[in-house]
Design a protein around this motif. Structure first.
Motif, mmCIF file in Angstrom:
data_model
loop_
_atom_site.group_PDB
_atom_site.id
_atom_site.type_symbol
_atom_site.label_atom_id
_atom_site.label_comp_id
_atom_site.label_asym_id
_atom_site.label_seq_id
_atom_site.Cartn_x
_atom_site.Cartn_y
_atom_site.Cartn_z
ATOM 1 N N SER A 30 12.633 8.161 0.179
ATOM 2 C CA SER A 30 12.315 8.639 -1.178
ATOM 3 C C SER A 30 11.194 7.809 -1.794
ATOM 4 O O SER A 30 10.372 8.318 -2.546
ATOM 5 C CB SER A 30 13.556 8.599 -2.059
ATOM 6 N N LYS A 31 11.152 6.513 -1.431
ATOM 7 C CA LYS A 31 10.087 5.661 -1.950
ATOM 8 C C LYS A 31 8.740 6.084 -1.389
ATOM 9 O O LYS A 31 7.749 6.136 -2.125
ATOM 10 C CB LYS A 31 10.382 4.207 -1.596
ATOM 11 N N THR A 32 8.663 6.375 -0.097
ATOM 12 C CA THR A 32 7.401 6.812 0.483
ATOM 13 C C THR A 32 7.004 8.188 -0.031
ATOM 14 O O THR A 32 5.822 8.465 -0.217
ATOM 15 C CB THR A 32 7.478 6.838 2.021
ATOM 16 N N VAL A 33 7.978 9.058 -0.281
ATOM 17 C CA VAL A 33 7.675 10.381 -0.821
ATOM 18 C C VAL A 33 7.196 10.255 -2.267
ATOM 19 O O VAL A 33 6.274 10.949 -2.692
ATOM 20 C CB VAL A 33 8.909 11.312 -0.728
ATOM 21 N N ALA A 34 7.804 9.352 -3.029
ATOM 22 C CA ALA A 34 7.458 9.191 -4.441
ATOM 23 C C ALA A 34 6.213 8.338 -4.648
ATOM 24 O O ALA A 34 5.699 8.268 -5.755
ATOM 25 C CB ALA A 34 8.630 8.572 -5.186
ATOM 26 N N GLU A 35 5.727 7.697 -3.593
ATOM 27 C CA GLU A 35 4.580 6.804 -3.729
ATOM 28 C C GLU A 35 3.357 7.507 -4.321
ATOM 29 O O GLU A 35 2.752 6.974 -5.256
ATOM 30 C CB GLU A 35 4.242 6.187 -2.372
ATOM 31 N N SER A 37 3.158 10.172 -6.257
ATOM 32 C CA SER A 37 3.428 10.518 -7.658
ATOM 33 C C SER A 37 3.523 9.257 -8.509
ATOM 34 O O SER A 37 3.112 9.255 -9.665
ATOM 35 C CB SER A 37 4.705 11.344 -7.767
ATOM 36 N N GLN A 38 4.034 8.181 -7.922
ATOM 37 C CA GLN A 38 4.095 6.934 -8.664
ATOM 38 C C GLN A 38 2.686 6.408 -8.921
ATOM 39 O O GLN A 38 2.385 5.944 -10.015
ATOM 40 C CB GLN A 38 4.912 5.898 -7.901
ATOM 41 N N ALA A 39 1.823 6.491 -7.912
ATOM 42 C CA ALA A 39 0.439 6.061 -8.098
ATOM 43 C C ALA A 39 -0.240 6.928 -9.150
ATOM 44 O O ALA A 39 -1.007 6.427 -9.983
ATOM 45 C CB ALA A 39 -0.319 6.144 -6.774
ATOM 46 N N ALA A 40 0.056 8.227 -9.140
ATOM 47 C CA ALA A 40 -0.522 9.124 -10.140
ATOM 48 C C ALA A 40 -0.022 8.755 -11.531
ATOM 49 O O ALA A 40 -0.791 8.723 -12.498
ATOM 50 C CB ALA A 40 -0.177 10.571 -9.815
ATOM 51 N N ARG A 41 1.280 8.479 -11.638
ATOM 52 C CA ARG A 41 1.828 8.083 -12.938
ATOM 53 C C ARG A 41 1.213 6.765 -13.403
ATOM 54 O O ARG A 41 0.891 6.600 -14.586
ATOM 55 C CB ARG A 41 3.347 7.952 -12.846
ATOM 56 N N GLN A 42 1.040 5.834 -12.474
ATOM 57 C CA GLN A 42 0.437 4.547 -12.820
ATOM 58 C C GLN A 42 -1.003 4.752 -13.281
ATOM 59 O O GLN A 42 -1.444 4.145 -14.265
ATOM 60 C CB GLN A 42 0.492 3.588 -11.617
ATOM 61 N N ALA A 43 -1.749 5.608 -12.572
ATOM 62 C CA ALA A 43 -3.126 5.897 -12.963
ATOM 63 C C ALA A 43 -3.151 6.560 -14.340
ATOM 64 O O ALA A 43 -4.021 6.262 -15.171
ATOM 65 C CB ALA A 43 -3.793 6.789 -11.932
ATOM 66 N N GLU A 44 -2.201 7.456 -14.582
ATOM 67 C CA GLU A 44 -2.134 8.122 -15.884
ATOM 68 C C GLU A 44 -1.829 7.116 -16.986
ATOM 69 O O GLU A 44 -2.442 7.148 -18.057
ATOM 70 C CB GLU A 44 -1.053 9.211 -15.851
#
Length: 126
Positions: A30-35, A37-44
């Motif tokens: 789940s961490k690799t799958v969410a990576e 989207s997490q990077a996108a959220r961090q960029a946002e």
């Protein structure tokens, strides 16, 4: 028929280890799958923070410009008031000087008239 199979300590241990391993595998997956989207959220979040900082800087700049504009207007108003006060003082001084000069001229005219009458009286006596 409570327990169909024999649940001994080793069986329970291995079942717990397998459960932990499967939980760890699921977490990693789940961490690799969410990576992304997490990077996108961090960029946002970063872009929002930068935009917020830009808006704050713009507000500060506008406040500074308004403050300098108000200070400039106050300085101009103060200079105008001082100039008006100086002009009023000069006008009073010139009016006072004009009044003094009129008094001096009137006094001189009275003296001249007095001297003329005195001379005429002396001329009549002779």
């Amino acid at each position: 028929m409570r327990h169909a199979r024999n649940n001994e300590l080793t069986d329970r241990r291995s079942a717990a280890a397998e459960a932990k391993a499967s939980l760890l595998t699921a977490y990693r997956a789940s961490k690799t799958v969410a990576e992304p989207s997490q990077a996108a959220r961090q960029a946002e979040r970063m872009s929002l923070a930068e935009a917020r900082e830009a808006r704050r800087a713009e507000r500060e700049r506008l406040k500074y410009e308004e403050r300098t504009r108000v200070e400039t207007l106050a300085a101009q108003e103060k200079a105008a008031i001082e100039a008006a006060a100086v002009a009023e003082i000069e006008a009073r001084q010139s009016a006072e000087n004009a009044r003094i000069s009129r008094v001096v001229e009137d006094e001189a005219a009275r003296k001249t008239e007095r001297d003329r009458r005195y001379a005429a009286r002396k001329a009549r006596q002779v």
